[in-house]
Every structure is written in C-alpha cells, then in structure tokens.
Design a protein around this motif. Sequence first.
Motif, PDB file in Angstrom:
ATOM      1  N   TRP A  57       0.841  -1.192   0.000  1.00 32.11           N
ATOM      2  CA  TRP A  57       0.000   0.000   0.000  1.00 32.11           C
ATOM      3  C   TRP A  57       0.879   1.246   0.000  1.00 32.11           C
ATOM      4  O   TRP A  57       1.876   1.303   0.711  1.00 32.11           O
ATOM      5  CB  TRP A  57      -0.894   0.036   1.240  1.00 32.11           C
ATOM      6  CG  TRP A  57      -1.777  -1.163   1.391  1.00 32.11           C
ATOM      7  CD1 TRP A  57      -1.441  -2.367   1.970  1.00 32.11           C
ATOM      8  CD2 TRP A  57      -3.126  -1.295   0.954  1.00 32.11           C
ATOM      9  NE1 TRP A  57      -2.501  -3.225   1.923  1.00 32.11           N
ATOM     10  CE2 TRP A  57      -3.565  -2.599   1.308  1.00 32.11           C
ATOM     11  CE3 TRP A  57      -4.023  -0.447   0.311  1.00 32.11           C
ATOM     12  CZ2 TRP A  57      -4.847  -3.060   1.029  1.00 32.11           C
ATOM     13  CZ3 TRP A  57      -5.299  -0.901   0.041  1.00 32.11           C
ATOM     14  CH2 TRP A  57      -5.711  -2.197   0.390  1.00 32.11           C
ATOM     15  N   ASN A 107     -10.304  -1.308   4.923  1.00 33.52           N
ATOM     16  CA  ASN A 107     -10.148  -1.295   3.474  1.00 33.52           C
ATOM     17  C   ASN A 107     -11.385  -1.828   2.774  1.00 33.52           C
ATOM     18  O   ASN A 107     -12.152  -2.630   3.321  1.00 33.52           O
ATOM     19  CB  ASN A 107      -8.904  -2.078   3.037  1.00 33.52           C
ATOM     20  CG  ASN A 107      -9.125  -3.567   2.961  1.00 33.52           C
ATOM     21  OD1 ASN A 107      -9.107  -4.245   3.986  1.00 33.52           O
ATOM     22  ND2 ASN A 107      -9.324  -4.087   1.759  1.00 33.52           N
ATOM     23  N   ARG A 111      -8.698   0.402  -1.879  1.00 30.79           N
ATOM     24  CA  ARG A 111      -8.503   1.586  -1.049  1.00 30.79           C
ATOM     25  C   ARG A 111      -8.506   1.204   0.416  1.00 30.79           C
ATOM     26  O   ARG A 111      -9.202   0.275   0.834  1.00 30.79           O
ATOM     27  CB  ARG A 111      -9.606   2.623  -1.315  1.00 30.79           C
ATOM     28  CG  ARG A 111      -9.616   3.154  -2.743  1.00 30.79           C
ATOM     29  CD  ARG A 111      -8.409   4.062  -2.990  1.00 30.79           C
ATOM     30  NE  ARG A 111      -8.338   4.496  -4.391  1.00 30.79           N
ATOM     31  CZ  ARG A 111      -7.411   5.331  -4.864  1.00 30.79           C
ATOM     32  NH1 ARG A 111      -6.494   5.821  -4.030  1.00 30.79           N
ATOM     33  NH2 ARG A 111      -7.386   5.671  -6.126  1.00 30.79           N
ATOM     34  N   GLN A 122      -4.597   7.905   3.922  1.00 26.80           N
ATOM     35  CA  GLN A 122      -5.404   7.352   2.836  1.00 26.80           C
ATOM     36  C   GLN A 122      -4.473   6.549   1.938  1.00 26.80           C
ATOM     37  O   GLN A 122      -3.467   7.077   1.451  1.00 26.80           O
ATOM     38  CB  GLN A 122      -6.076   8.475   2.033  1.00 26.80           C
ATOM     39  CG  GLN A 122      -7.015   9.355   2.848  1.00 26.80           C
ATOM     40  CD  GLN A 122      -8.208   8.580   3.395  1.00 26.80           C
ATOM     41  OE1 GLN A 122      -8.688   7.618   2.780  1.00 26.80           O
ATOM     42  NE2 GLN A 122      -8.692   9.002   4.566  1.00 26.80           N
ATOM     43  N   ARG A 124      -3.662   3.393  -1.119  1.00 28.68           N
ATOM     44  CA  ARG A 124      -4.129   2.668  -2.305  1.00 28.68           C
ATOM     45  C   ARG A 124      -3.253   1.434  -2.509  1.00 28.68           C
ATOM     46  O   ARG A 124      -2.041   1.462  -2.261  1.00 28.68           O
ATOM     47  CB  ARG A 124      -4.109   3.552  -3.553  1.00 28.68           C
ATOM     48  CG  ARG A 124      -2.736   4.024  -3.981  1.00 28.68           C
ATOM     49  CD  ARG A 124      -2.805   4.859  -5.251  1.00 28.68           C
ATOM     50  NE  ARG A 124      -1.483   5.281  -5.675  1.00 28.68           N
ATOM     51  CZ  ARG A 124      -0.678   4.553  -6.447  1.00 28.68           C
ATOM     52  NH1 ARG A 124      -1.075   3.356  -6.886  1.00 28.68           N
ATOM     53  NH2 ARG A 124       0.516   5.005  -6.813  1.00 28.68           N
TER      54      ARG A 124
END
Length: 242
Positions: A57, A107, A111, A122, A124
Amino acid sequence: MPAALFVLLSGCVAPAASTAPTAPSNKASGSAGTSFNAAPLLPSSFFAGGAEQFSAWQCQPANQHLVTATTGSDELRLWSLHGAWQLPAAVVASGARYQAGDISFWNRGERAQVETPRGQLQCRLTTQRDAFTRSDHPGVMFRGQGNEPGWWVELAHDTPTLSLVLDYATHEATRAYRVSVMDNENGRVVLESTRPDQPFRLRLEAGACFDGMSGKPFPARVTLTFEGTQYSGCGQGIAPGS
C-alpha cells in the motif's frame, strides 16, 4: 505531524506475537552467541500467518509504504518501516476493518484508511505477491533474496545451516550458523558463522520491504555480509504445512 505517524505505531500497538526461540533471547549484538543442533524458531513477524498473499500500500499525505497480510477474516498483519503488528477484526458496516487499541486499518477493494491518535492516512493498493510456501521451497523456513547482483539465501527448517546463491548463481555455498541475536519482541535476528575461517553475517528485521526491481512486498528486511561483500534485500518466513 503526518511524517511521524508510523513512528508512533511502536508506542501504540503491541508488536506481533512471537514464537519462543530455541536460543535464549539476546538483544546485544556483541553477544558470544550459541550453537544448536536444531534450527531456531524465528519471530512470527517474519511469517504470513496463514495468509496466501502480501499486499503493498502507498499512503498519503506522509508517503508511507505499508505491507499487509490478511489471515482469513479474523486478523490483519501489518508491517511498516518501523516494525510489525497484529490487528484483530472489528465490526464494520462495509469493507473490512481491523483494530488494536487506537490504531485501525479499514479497506474496501483497492482503497484503505489507517487511523491513529495522531492522524489519518489514505492508502491505495499498488501490488500483491503470493506468499512463499513449503511446496515452493521444500525444507526451507526462511528465504531472503535481492538484486544487482541477483542472490538468495535459504535457512533449513531442521538444522542451523543456510544455503547461499550469489552473484547471478556464479557462487554457491552451504554454511553452518550460530544465533548471536534473537530479539523476538522487536523481530530482529542475527546469524553468524560457526567458523572463523568462513565468516558471514545474516541480519533479519521485521518491517515492510519491497523488491528493488518488481516492488513486490515482503515482511522482513535482509542484510547479508559474505566474504567482505554486503547484499541487501527482502525475505519471508515459510511455515510448515504452507
């Protein structure tokens, strides 16, 4: 404040539970070390804990890079650059949420959101990797690897020996080792040669690690010093039955 977000994790969440070592716990790198006829048990923070994949991530605003592994629906293993933690599952209306104390990881798809008392990240999903298994690497309890030049090291599951393949497979060796550091609490292990005429040192540390070429995620950083050359890479513990 966001840049220090994951530095704070070490004071907010208990580290991942560790297995008891065969060798006595020894946090001083200057220790004389101990030799055993059986391979030592490694910290559980080196392992996937039954998860089939590791996920990488990228998180903002602090540009943090995290690694996770979901062990069924009950627990999430989380690695940052500063260590490893286990977060049990928590009730949530949608997606998946894991929480330990004031730290949570939520999650949904690609995301994720990480919350601590100091702020919010935040994230991804960037890439995933299938966990190493004993089917892939029979008889191996830990594998480390790196690039430029390509190399790998494997620890046998039954005896305190390691196998090395270095410099794009132009140099191979098998060596016995002794445990000079076994720090289960912080996920740190140092192994050294049993013979003064064949010196080497292998350092394993729990923490988010990413392959230098592919970016694939791993739960441990690996540093090997062999015959005066230092090799850096990533690694993973491989549990029996995987």
